[in-house]
Design a protein around this motif. Sequence first.
Motif, PDB file in Angstrom:
ATOM      1  N   SER A 184     -26.601  25.007  14.276  1.00  0.00           N
ATOM      2  CA  SER A 184     -27.204  26.277  14.667  1.00  0.00           C
ATOM      3  C   SER A 184     -28.554  26.514  13.999  1.00  0.00           C
ATOM      4  O   SER A 184     -29.222  27.507  14.296  1.00  0.00           O
ATOM      5  CB  SER A 184     -26.253  27.438  14.348  1.00  0.00           C
ATOM      6  OG  SER A 184     -25.963  27.483  12.968  1.00  0.00           O
ATOM      7  N   GLY A 185     -28.973  25.589  13.127  1.00  0.00           N
ATOM      8  CA  GLY A 185     -30.322  25.668  12.566  1.00  0.00           C
ATOM      9  C   GLY A 185     -31.410  25.504  13.602  1.00  0.00           C
ATOM     10  O   GLY A 185     -32.581  25.790  13.334  1.00  0.00           O
ATOM     11  N   VAL A 186     -31.041  25.075  14.801  1.00  0.00           N
ATOM     12  CA  VAL A 186     -32.022  24.943  15.868  1.00  0.00           C
ATOM     13  C   VAL A 186     -32.438  26.307  16.426  1.00  0.00           C
ATOM     14  O   VAL A 186     -33.467  26.416  17.103  1.00  0.00           O
ATOM     15  CB  VAL A 186     -31.461  24.054  17.009  1.00  0.00           C
ATOM     16  CG1 VAL A 186     -30.376  24.778  17.795  1.00  0.00           C
ATOM     17  CG2 VAL A 186     -32.569  23.591  17.947  1.00  0.00           C
ATOM     18  N   VAL A 187     -31.689  27.367  16.125  1.00  0.00           N
ATOM     19  CA  VAL A 187     -31.931  28.664  16.762  1.00  0.00           C
ATOM     20  C   VAL A 187     -33.343  29.207  16.509  1.00  0.00           C
ATOM     21  O   VAL A 187     -34.084  29.477  17.466  1.00  0.00           O
ATOM     22  CB  VAL A 187     -30.854  29.688  16.362  1.00  0.00           C
ATOM     23  CG1 VAL A 187     -31.196  31.075  16.908  1.00  0.00           C
ATOM     24  CG2 VAL A 187     -29.486  29.244  16.872  1.00  0.00           C
ATOM     25  N   PRO A 188     -33.793  29.386  15.251  1.00  0.00           N
ATOM     26  CA  PRO A 188     -35.152  29.904  15.073  1.00  0.00           C
ATOM     27  C   PRO A 188     -36.217  28.912  15.528  1.00  0.00           C
ATOM     28  O   PRO A 188     -37.314  29.310  15.933  1.00  0.00           O
ATOM     29  CB  PRO A 188     -35.238  30.168  13.569  1.00  0.00           C
ATOM     30  CG  PRO A 188     -34.236  29.232  12.969  1.00  0.00           C
ATOM     31  CD  PRO A 188     -33.117  29.172  13.966  1.00  0.00           C
ATOM     32  N   LEU A 189     -35.891  27.617  15.479  1.00  0.00           N
ATOM     33  CA  LEU A 189     -36.840  26.600  15.941  1.00  0.00           C
ATOM     34  C   LEU A 189     -37.020  26.685  17.454  1.00  0.00           C
ATOM     35  O   LEU A 189     -38.118  26.479  17.975  1.00  0.00           O
ATOM     36  CB  LEU A 189     -36.360  25.212  15.539  1.00  0.00           C
ATOM     37  CG  LEU A 189     -36.018  25.010  14.056  1.00  0.00           C
ATOM     38  CD1 LEU A 189     -35.619  23.560  13.795  1.00  0.00           C
ATOM     39  CD2 LEU A 189     -37.180  25.426  13.161  1.00  0.00           C
ATOM     40  N   MET A 190     -35.931  27.003  18.160  1.00  0.00           N
ATOM     41  CA  MET A 190     -36.035  27.134  19.611  1.00  0.00           C
ATOM     42  C   MET A 190     -36.897  28.314  19.993  1.00  0.00           C
ATOM     43  O   MET A 190     -37.584  28.281  21.019  1.00  0.00           O
ATOM     44  CB  MET A 190     -34.647  27.266  20.222  1.00  0.00           C
ATOM     45  CG  MET A 190     -34.632  27.007  21.724  1.00  0.00           C
ATOM     46  SD  MET A 190     -35.138  25.306  22.083  1.00  0.00           S
ATOM     47  CE  MET A 190     -35.562  25.470  23.835  1.00  0.00           C
ATOM     48  N   ALA A 191     -36.889  29.368  19.186  1.00  0.00           N
ATOM     49  CA  ALA A 191     -37.798  30.489  19.449  1.00  0.00           C
ATOM     50  C   ALA A 191     -39.247  30.014  19.402  1.00  0.00           C
ATOM     51  O   ALA A 191     -40.087  30.472  20.187  1.00  0.00           O
ATOM     52  CB  ALA A 191     -37.566  31.599  18.430  1.00  0.00           C
ATOM     53  N   MET A 192     -39.547  29.081  18.491  1.00  0.00           N
ATOM     54  CA  MET A 192     -40.897  28.524  18.396  1.00  0.00           C
ATOM     55  C   MET A 192     -41.225  27.671  19.615  1.00  0.00           C
ATOM     56  O   MET A 192     -42.325  27.758  20.181  1.00  0.00           O
ATOM     57  CB  MET A 192     -41.014  27.700  17.112  1.00  0.00           C
ATOM     58  CG  MET A 192     -40.747  28.485  15.849  1.00  0.00           C
ATOM     59  SD  MET A 192     -40.778  27.423  14.369  1.00  0.00           S
ATOM     60  CE  MET A 192     -40.107  28.539  13.127  1.00  0.00           C
ATOM     61  N   VAL A 193     -40.273  26.825  20.033  1.00  0.00           N
ATOM     62  CA  VAL A 193     -40.488  25.997  21.216  1.00  0.00           C
ATOM     63  C   VAL A 193     -40.711  26.878  22.451  1.00  0.00           C
ATOM     64  O   VAL A 193     -41.617  26.637  23.255  1.00  0.00           O
ATOM     65  CB  VAL A 193     -39.286  25.052  21.428  1.00  0.00           C
ATOM     66  CG1 VAL A 193     -39.405  24.318  22.771  1.00  0.00           C
ATOM     67  CG2 VAL A 193     -39.187  24.043  20.287  1.00  0.00           C
ATOM     68  N   ARG A 194     -39.897  27.899  22.605  1.00  0.00           N
ATOM     69  CA  ARG A 194     -40.034  28.793  23.758  1.00  0.00           C
ATOM     70  C   ARG A 194     -41.363  29.528  23.737  1.00  0.00           C
ATOM     71  O   ARG A 194     -41.993  29.733  24.784  1.00  0.00           O
ATOM     72  CB  ARG A 194     -38.873  29.780  23.772  1.00  0.00           C
ATOM     73  CG  ARG A 194     -37.544  29.140  24.158  1.00  0.00           C
ATOM     74  CD  ARG A 194     -36.364  30.033  23.861  1.00  0.00           C
ATOM     75  NE  ARG A 194     -35.134  29.534  24.483  1.00  0.00           N
ATOM     76  CZ  ARG A 194     -33.924  29.926  24.155  1.00  0.00           C
ATOM     77  NH1 ARG A 194     -33.753  30.849  23.200  1.00  0.00           N
ATOM     78  NH2 ARG A 194     -32.868  29.424  24.753  1.00  0.00           N
ATOM     79  N   HIS A 195     -41.791  29.943  22.554  1.00  0.00           N
ATOM     80  CA  HIS A 195     -43.093  30.616  22.425  1.00  0.00           C
ATOM     81  C   HIS A 195     -44.216  29.658  22.807  1.00  0.00           C
ATOM     82  O   HIS A 195     -45.160  30.032  23.531  1.00  0.00           O
ATOM     83  CB  HIS A 195     -43.262  31.100  20.991  1.00  0.00           C
ATOM     84  CG  HIS A 195     -44.563  31.763  20.703  1.00  0.00           C
ATOM     85  ND1 HIS A 195     -45.017  32.849  21.409  1.00  0.00           N
ATOM     86  CD2 HIS A 195     -45.531  31.487  19.774  1.00  0.00           C
ATOM     87  CE1 HIS A 195     -46.197  33.225  20.928  1.00  0.00           C
ATOM     88  NE2 HIS A 195     -46.531  32.417  19.950  1.00  0.00           N
ATOM     89  N   HIS A 196     -44.126  28.421  22.340  1.00  0.00           N
ATOM     90  CA  HIS A 196     -45.124  27.396  22.649  1.00  0.00           C
ATOM     91  C   HIS A 196     -45.255  27.215  24.157  1.00  0.00           C
ATOM     92  O   HIS A 196     -46.363  27.148  24.712  1.00  0.00           O
ATOM     93  CB  HIS A 196     -44.708  26.084  21.970  1.00  0.00           C
ATOM     94  CG  HIS A 196     -45.741  25.009  22.015  1.00  0.00           C
ATOM     95  ND1 HIS A 196     -45.818  24.098  23.040  1.00  0.00           N
ATOM     96  CD2 HIS A 196     -46.739  24.679  21.145  1.00  0.00           C
ATOM     97  CE1 HIS A 196     -46.809  23.254  22.819  1.00  0.00           C
ATOM     98  NE2 HIS A 196     -47.390  23.582  21.672  1.00  0.00           N
ATOM     99  N   ARG A 197     -44.114  27.165  24.827  1.00  0.00           N
ATOM    100  CA  ARG A 197     -44.118  26.980  26.283  1.00  0.00           C
ATOM    101  C   ARG A 197     -44.615  28.223  27.011  1.00  0.00           C
ATOM    102  O   ARG A 197     -45.428  28.137  27.939  1.00  0.00           O
ATOM    103  CB  ARG A 197     -42.705  26.645  26.758  1.00  0.00           C
ATOM    104  CG  ARG A 197     -42.165  25.307  26.282  1.00  0.00           C
ATOM    105  CD  ARG A 197     -40.706  25.171  26.697  1.00  0.00           C
ATOM    106  NE  ARG A 197     -40.107  23.920  26.249  1.00  0.00           N
ATOM    107  CZ  ARG A 197     -38.821  23.640  26.357  1.00  0.00           C
ATOM    108  NH1 ARG A 197     -37.996  24.540  26.884  1.00  0.00           N
ATOM    109  NH2 ARG A 197     -38.346  22.470  25.928  1.00  0.00           N
ATOM    110  N   ALA A 198     -44.104  29.396  26.612  1.00  0.00           N
ATOM    111  CA  ALA A 198     -44.436  30.631  27.320  1.00  0.00           C
ATOM    112  C   ALA A 198     -45.918  30.954  27.244  1.00  0.00           C
ATOM    113  O   ALA A 198     -46.496  31.477  28.204  1.00  0.00           O
ATOM    114  CB  ALA A 198     -43.615  31.785  26.749  1.00  0.00           C
TER     115      ALA A 198
END
Length: 251
Positions: free
Chosen positions: A140-154
Amino acid sequence: MTETTTPVTRFAVPGRIAVDGQAASRWQTATLTEIRRETPRAATFRLAVPGWAGHLPGQHLMLRLTAPDGYVAQRHYSIASAPDTSGHIELTLDRVPDGEVSGWFHTVARPGDTVEVRGPLSGFFAWPGDRPALLLGAGSGVVPLMAMVRHHRARGLTVPLRMLVSARSPEELIYGGELGAETTPVFTRSAPPGVPVGRMTAAHVAPLLADRPANGWEAYVCGSNAFAEHASRLLVAAGQPVERIRIERFG
């Protein structure tokens, strides 16, 4: 995790988000609007928070549940969603054995239920999108990292971003269907045919450090205590400056 109050900020750099620190210090009512299953043990809970102050990818919030008898339970949770203007945020929670709050979310919570939230909190682990980001997470450590990936894409950001994420198996890889070319998964128990099984090693990290951007990486590590120690050692051994490693750990 230490509570901090995020100051009011105004950013000129594309990709950054202004956050109202006064609003972040107040408890607000959040209404559960959607539940999405991610893995057998993890689910994403979408919350409507009309007064949400905005957040930076990598920040977390405090969530409060109050039982009918007045008993209160509070937990810190990383925000999974990228910043937007929808008035919603998302949390992805593992079901923790005997966990009061995660257990309630996984077994009792239904759309329409309300909880209280306060945040966003802590700017140390935040990535506003203005520097190359190397993300290492496990479980579940991927959770805040995924927010970064999603921000990068958006935001259509062109700044380099790469992610290494460790999971026991493809079935337990949170957001597995959403991960793209920026992500390399590492499987520790079972893997698809032709993919090696084992923990994250120097062979995964070293090529990224050898091919670092001109100004180097800002590294973000999130996972259990054991993973955080292991991953940070791999980064340092590969040449990542210690002062450019940010760690968020749990357990």
